[in-house]
Design a protein around this motif. Structure first.
Motif, PDB file in Angstrom:
ATOM      1  N   PRO A  23       0.823  -1.157  -0.037  1.00  0.00           N
ATOM      2  CA  PRO A  23      -0.059  -0.068  -0.087  1.00  0.00           C
ATOM      3  C   PRO A  23       0.813   1.318  -0.044  1.00  0.00           C
ATOM      4  O   PRO A  23       1.919   1.110   0.482  1.00  0.00           O
ATOM      5  CB  PRO A  23      -0.655  -0.052   1.096  1.00  0.00           C
ATOM      6  N   PHE A  24       0.512   2.171  -0.606  1.00  0.00           N
ATOM      7  CA  PHE A  24       1.105   3.523  -0.554  1.00  0.00           C
ATOM      8  C   PHE A  24       0.315   4.593  -0.534  1.00  0.00           C
ATOM      9  O   PHE A  24      -0.894   4.645  -0.601  1.00  0.00           O
ATOM     10  CB  PHE A  24       2.261   3.777  -1.783  1.00  0.00           C
ATOM     11  N   THR A  25       0.552   5.998  -0.101  1.00  0.00           N
ATOM     12  CA  THR A  25       0.038   7.173  -0.045  1.00  0.00           C
ATOM     13  C   THR A  25       0.082   8.010  -1.236  1.00  0.00           C
ATOM     14  O   THR A  25       1.127   8.129  -2.023  1.00  0.00           O
ATOM     15  CB  THR A  25       0.711   8.076   1.217  1.00  0.00           C
ATOM     16  N   ILE A  26      -0.887   8.554  -1.735  1.00  0.00           N
ATOM     17  CA  ILE A  26      -0.958   9.502  -2.768  1.00  0.00           C
ATOM     18  C   ILE A  26      -1.021  10.747  -2.018  1.00  0.00           C
ATOM     19  O   ILE A  26      -1.969  11.066  -1.132  1.00  0.00           O
ATOM     20  CB  ILE A  26      -2.348   9.278  -3.541  1.00  0.00           C
ATOM     21  N   SER A  27      -0.141  11.741  -2.300  1.00  0.00           N
ATOM     22  CA  SER A  27      -0.193  12.888  -1.832  1.00  0.00           C
ATOM     23  C   SER A  27      -1.330  13.837  -1.947  1.00  0.00           C
ATOM     24  O   SER A  27      -1.639  13.937  -3.120  1.00  0.00           O
ATOM     25  CB  SER A  27       1.345  13.589  -1.880  1.00  0.00           C
ATOM     26  N   ASP A  28      -1.616  14.669  -1.272  1.00  0.00           N
ATOM     27  CA  ASP A  28      -2.237  16.008  -1.595  1.00  0.00           C
ATOM     28  C   ASP A  28      -1.856  16.690  -2.703  1.00  0.00           C
ATOM     29  O   ASP A  28      -2.712  17.199  -3.718  1.00  0.00           O
ATOM     30  CB  ASP A  28      -2.537  16.896  -0.503  1.00  0.00           C
ATOM     31  N   GLU A  29      -0.731  16.704  -2.962  1.00  0.00           N
ATOM     32  CA  GLU A  29      -0.062  17.624  -3.866  1.00  0.00           C
ATOM     33  C   GLU A  29      -0.348  16.866  -5.386  1.00  0.00           C
ATOM     34  O   GLU A  29      -0.759  17.458  -6.218  1.00  0.00           O
ATOM     35  CB  GLU A  29       1.342  17.758  -3.560  1.00  0.00           C
ATOM     36  N   THR A  30      -0.081  15.587  -5.257  1.00  0.00           N
ATOM     37  CA  THR A  30      -0.536  14.835  -6.452  1.00  0.00           C
ATOM     38  C   THR A  30      -1.857  14.880  -6.967  1.00  0.00           C
ATOM     39  O   THR A  30      -1.907  15.168  -7.987  1.00  0.00           O
ATOM     40  CB  THR A  30      -0.093  13.405  -6.317  1.00  0.00           C
TER      41      THR A  30
END
Lengths: 486, 478
Positions: free
Chosen positions: B277-284
């Motif tokens: 699992p990984f994070t999708i940043s708010d910036e992305t």
């Protein structure tokens, strides 16, 4: 001296200098296998002609001409790969596992495939559909498992080293029972691409070798990030061999009291205590530590591992490859379920069926939260235990197995007794940390005892260094079973 | 008692990436069986999936275009069931934490505007295809591992027409985003429907059926209309709806029961351990949002304001990204938006539909500058609207520009008074009776004379000039 008496490092050095030829090494091992493996049954597949042909052609690589035995759950292009199961009886993968590619790039010679518990479900090599492997120290006893074929092959000098896989102790426990070195690296250190999965979040590939130096060498070759395995980690691989030290002065070693419990054999306990004494004398600091969730490790493991296994083994259905059992020649729509049931019912052995059923149950709707989810929570706790411990110590030492090698057949009717063989090794898989087993003495029955050294994630070097220091001042790893004396 | 249908749609859209969701295999449609496969998508022992980044990019883009909230945490799950077209016997999908949710899509059906909420958008892999032959069943794994986006609506749809509008609007958006070719016949867009009826005014939901196997937008509309009728009949006869899956049969125009709920699967979902699992940043997410193209609804509003198009015209022109682009390119060169819109929606669309021209290639068939030139020629009275139709048809089929066609076919409007006067005099001689009527001030009579002149010039005369000349001759004024 016979070529089969050297370590892999020594063989590669001699080939490098031009003192010996790869084909001579291969021939020596093949001869030994042909003469003696009938008593041990380490190999399930070996094609001497093909091996010699390959050895003749090999010209380059760091491991040029050094043979290696491969556990039968690694995909080797075009070679039988059965996982010790009837369901994969005639399966030959069309591709190589990443570790196989790496070995071939370095010029290693694959001697053949060695025996294992079916799909790595077991601790004795007795659940193999192709018959058990015998322990070279006492052929009435089990070599441990599931990488029993790998450990036995190395102990019997059928190969200078071997690859195994470790999901709950499957490298370390047989290494301990056969008196060889075995490493389960940090989860993510070695690519699992091409290793037929048992439990994806626990499986890790590692070396079984005669000494620590070989384990360091082989680890350097097989480790590293692989774009084909999303769970492999992109951290540079140190040259473990080059960095191998032997100074343990000031090394902080934790001894968890939870690992010295009732049920552990006196012979094992004494050998391990003496080994710890050796470290003290070499200048290490010994500290007692706590790993309070240790007692839940086996229960947690037997939820997580079978759950993942039930999913990973779903693909063996008789459709594309492997065994297919049907009523008639052609599979009609109505016959599809019948084909699934017959193929899987006849293709899997008892232990595989038991674990598939356990896992299917744990993942069923209505039970998922109580079993699988709960187990994941405990798993996190076990990981936290280690994190806390490693804030205080550099490594942790415990016995690898509570007993020496047990008799073949002794535990086959008692799955729980068999599961407890892995009581000391399971936690490292649940926590994802590296763990090494090295020979550290013998029981009164002259059976090898293993010392387990656990380390911080991606700190295999500390384990190698400590173990190497130990091997520089002891001779346990130089002892050979009678059948391997000459 | 009247019944209100309650419908939720589950749409599977194949993302138009160059490689599959979790391996490097190609995604070309219609390749020979099992030629677009590898150990990974065939689920061979030991293989591992690796997420295609483009797939994620397209999925996020789509979710944002549907006004969804995109999760910061991306995780996949395994969904288990045994079937020969699913080589691992589990599908990599998303279960309890989908990529996105809480979206909405605005539609208009039967002149009523409404908002359909989107429950969730999640990523998954496709299964293969079974081919049944006399000798047995075969599996084609080409489709195995194709990247799919599942878009699930809330049960906010209340008629087959609304379902049709929802699908059309969804398709427009997906095409705008260039993430899918949305071809239902090729299976790159598939739709299943959950449908139940309840007495009008009641809030509790009735028992639903799931309708599958609809292979076109029209099929969805027909199947839903059929199923609404079927359920209504059952209820009116005092019966109860069975919760079940029903298959739409296109030939018979009926749905048939496939399996009941008792046979429903336990999919034994659990987190896919092979994909971390990984994070999708708010910036992305913010960057993806920033990069979204102008979507049909916004474009439509802008067209109404900027070009003063009617709502209907604006919605037709903005529905297709390429048509809208073509329109704007034309208007930029010659600012007569309403006229250009009319030509596009009329003769040009007719030609496109009749000849099945890919609208993306409209500029090749009819270069913008040619259309601009034609509109200019009408505007400066070189040709009449009627002649323009002929010119446009010739441009569409022959590829020549308007000036060349006019010259070759001698279609230029006659604005030259001298040339026209001779013809007008001829008409006046022939139509003495009507001339008298004109002189008494009858407008209709005047129009008749103009018509006569037009006929004699085969439409090439400039009607305004003719009108002026006749008046001058007969009434002495202009």
């Amino acid at each position: 001296m016979e070529l089969t008496q050297y370590s892999a490092y020594e063989l590669s050095t001699m080939v490098g200098k031009g003192d010996i030829y790869p084909v001579d090494i291969a021939a020596a091992y093949l001869k030994r296998i042909a003469a003696l493996d009938k008593n041990i049954h380490a190999f399930v597949h070996c094609d001497p002609e093909a091996v010699l042909k390959k050895a003749e052609k090999i010209k380059t690589g760091r491991l040029r001409g050094v043979p290696i035995a491969i556990k039968d759950n690694f995909c080797v292009k075009g070679q039988p790969t059965t996982c010790g199961s009837k369901i994969l009886k005639d399966f030959r993968p069309p591709y190589n596992a990443t570790v196989i590619e790496k070995l071939e790039q370095e010029g290693a010679i694959i001697l053949g495939k060695v025996n294992m518990d079916e799909f790595a479900f077991g601790s004795s090599c007795e659940t193999s559909a192709y018959g058990p492997t015998h322990n070279p120290w006492d052929i009435t006893r089990a070599p441990g498992g599931s990488s029993g074929g790998s450990a036995a092959a190395v102990a019997a000098r059928f190969a200078p080293w071997a690859l195994g896989s470790d999901t709950g102790g499957s490298i370390r426990q047989p290494a301990s029972l056969c008196g060889v070195v075995g490493l389960k690296p940090t989860y993510g250190r070695v690519s699992r691409y091409g290793l037929i999965a048992f439990a994806s979040s626990l499986d890790q590939i590692g070396p079984l070798t005669l000494d620590v130096r070989d384990a360091a060498l082989l680890s350097s070759v097989i480790s590293g990030y692989d774009p084909k395995d999303s769970t492999s980690v992109n951290i540079p691989v140190p040259d473990y061999l080059q960095l191998l030290g032997e100074n343990v002065k000031g090394l902080k070693i934790g001894i968890p009291k939870e690992y010295f419990i009732t049920g552990i054999e006196d012979g094992v306990k004494n050998a391990v205590m003496q080994a710890i004494e050796v470290f003290r004398k070499l200048g290490a600091q010994i500290e007692e530590i706590n790993l309070p969730h240790t007692e839940y490790a086996v229960a947690t493991y037997y939820i997580v591992a079978p759950s993942e296994a039930s999913s990973n083994l779903a693909r063996f259905d008789g459709v594309q490859y492997g065994l297919r059992v049907t009523k008639g020649e052609k599979v009609s729509d109505s016959g599809l379920i019948d084909m699934y049931m017959k193929t899987r019912g006849e293709g899997f052995g008892q232990e595989a069926l038991r674990r598939i059923i356990l896992g299917t149950y744990s993942l069923s709707s209505g039970y998922y939260d109580a079993y699988y989810l709960k187990a994941l929570k405990v798993r996190t706790k076990i990981g936290e235990d280690f994190k806390k411990a490693f804030a205080r110590v550099d490594c942790i030492m415990t016995p690898t197995s509570p007993t020496g090698a047990f008799k073949l057949g002794e535990r086959t009717d008692d799955p729980l007794a068999m599961y407890l063989s892995d009581i000391f090794t399971i936690s490292a898989n649940l926590a994802g940390i590296p763990a090494l087993s090295i020979p550290c003495g013998f029981t009164p029955e002259n059976l090898p005892v293993g010392l387990q050294i656990l380390g911080k994630p991606f700190d295999e070097q500390t384990l190698f260094n400590a173990a190497h220091a130990y091997q520089q001042s002891t001779n346990w790893h130089r002892r050979k079973p009678a059948m391997a004396q000459k | 008692m009247t019944y209100e249908p309650v419908i939720g749609l589950e749409v599977h859209v194949q993302m138009d990436t160059r490689s599959k969701a979790f391996c490097g295999c190609g995604t070309v449609f219609g390749m020979p069986a099992n030629t677009q496969v590898c150990p990974v998508c065939m689920g061979l022992p030991g293989v591992l999936p690796v997420l295609n980044e483009k797939f994620l990019e397209y999925a996020i883009r789509t979710a944002l275009a549907l006004n969804c909230t995109v999760a910061n945490y991306l995780k996949f799950d395994r969904k288990h069931y045994f079937y020969p077209d699913l080589p691992k016997n589990y599908q990599i999908s998303q279960y309890d934490q989908p990529l996105a949710g809480h979206g909405r899509l605005n539609i208009e059906a039967d002149a009523i505007k409404k908002t359909i909420r989107i429950l969730r958008v999640h990523m998954e892999e496709d299964a293969g295809k079974l081919i049944h032959t006399a000798g047995g069943s075969l599996v084609d794994f080409n489709r195995c591992g194709m990247p799919l986006l599942e878009i699930v609506s809330e049960p906010d749809i209340n008629s087959a027409a609304e379902a049709y509008a929802y699908l059309s609007q969804l398709k427009n958006i997906l095409e705008y985003l260039e993430v899918s070719d949305c071809d239902m016949e090729k299976g790159s867009l598939r739709c299943d429907a959950n449908i139940s009826l309840r007495p009008a005014g009641q809030t509790a939901l009735g028992i639903k059926t799931e309708v599958k196997n609809m292979n076109s937008f029209k099929g969805v509309r027909d199947a839903l209309n059929y199923e609404i009728g079927r359920q209504e009949q059952v209820l009116r006869d005092g019966g109860a709806i069975t919760q079940e899956t029903r298959l739409w049969n296109e030939e018979q125009q009926k749905t048939f029961s496939m399996r009941s709920k008792e046979e429903a699967h336990d999919y034994r979902y659990f987190p896919e351990p092979d994909l971390v699992p990984f994070t999708i940043s708010d910036e992305t997410i913010a960057a993806a949002k920033q990069a979204l193209p102008e979507l049909p609804a916004v474009k439509k509003t802008r067209f109404m304001a900027e070009y003063k198009l009617s709502e209907y015209d604006a919605s037709v022109i903005s529905a297709d990204k390429y048509l809208a682009l073509y329109f704007e390119n034309t208007v930029k060169q010659y600012h007569m938006p309403k006229i250009i819109c009319n030509w596009l929606m009329g003769d040009v669309m007719n030609f496109i539909n009749t000849n099945q021209v890919n609208i993306k290639k409209l500029d090749e068939v009819l270069p913008v500058k040619n259309l601009v030139a034609m509109v200019q020629l009408i505007d400066n009275n070189t040709i009449s609207g009627k002649i323009a139709k002929e010119v446009l048809a010739a441009m569409l089929t022959g590829g020549k520009d308007a000036a060349t066609i006019i010259k070759e076919k001698n279609l230029g409007q006659i604005s030259d008074s001298e040339a026209l006067e001779a013809i007008i005099d001829e008409v006046i001689r022939e139509q003495q009776k009507v001339v008298e009527e004109v002189k008494t001030g009858k407008d209709k009579a005047l129009m008749f004379l103009v018509g006569q002149v037009m006929q004699k010039t085969r439409g090439k005369a400039n009607p305004q000039i003719v009108n002026t000349l006749i008046k001058k001759k007969l009434l002495g004024n202009a």
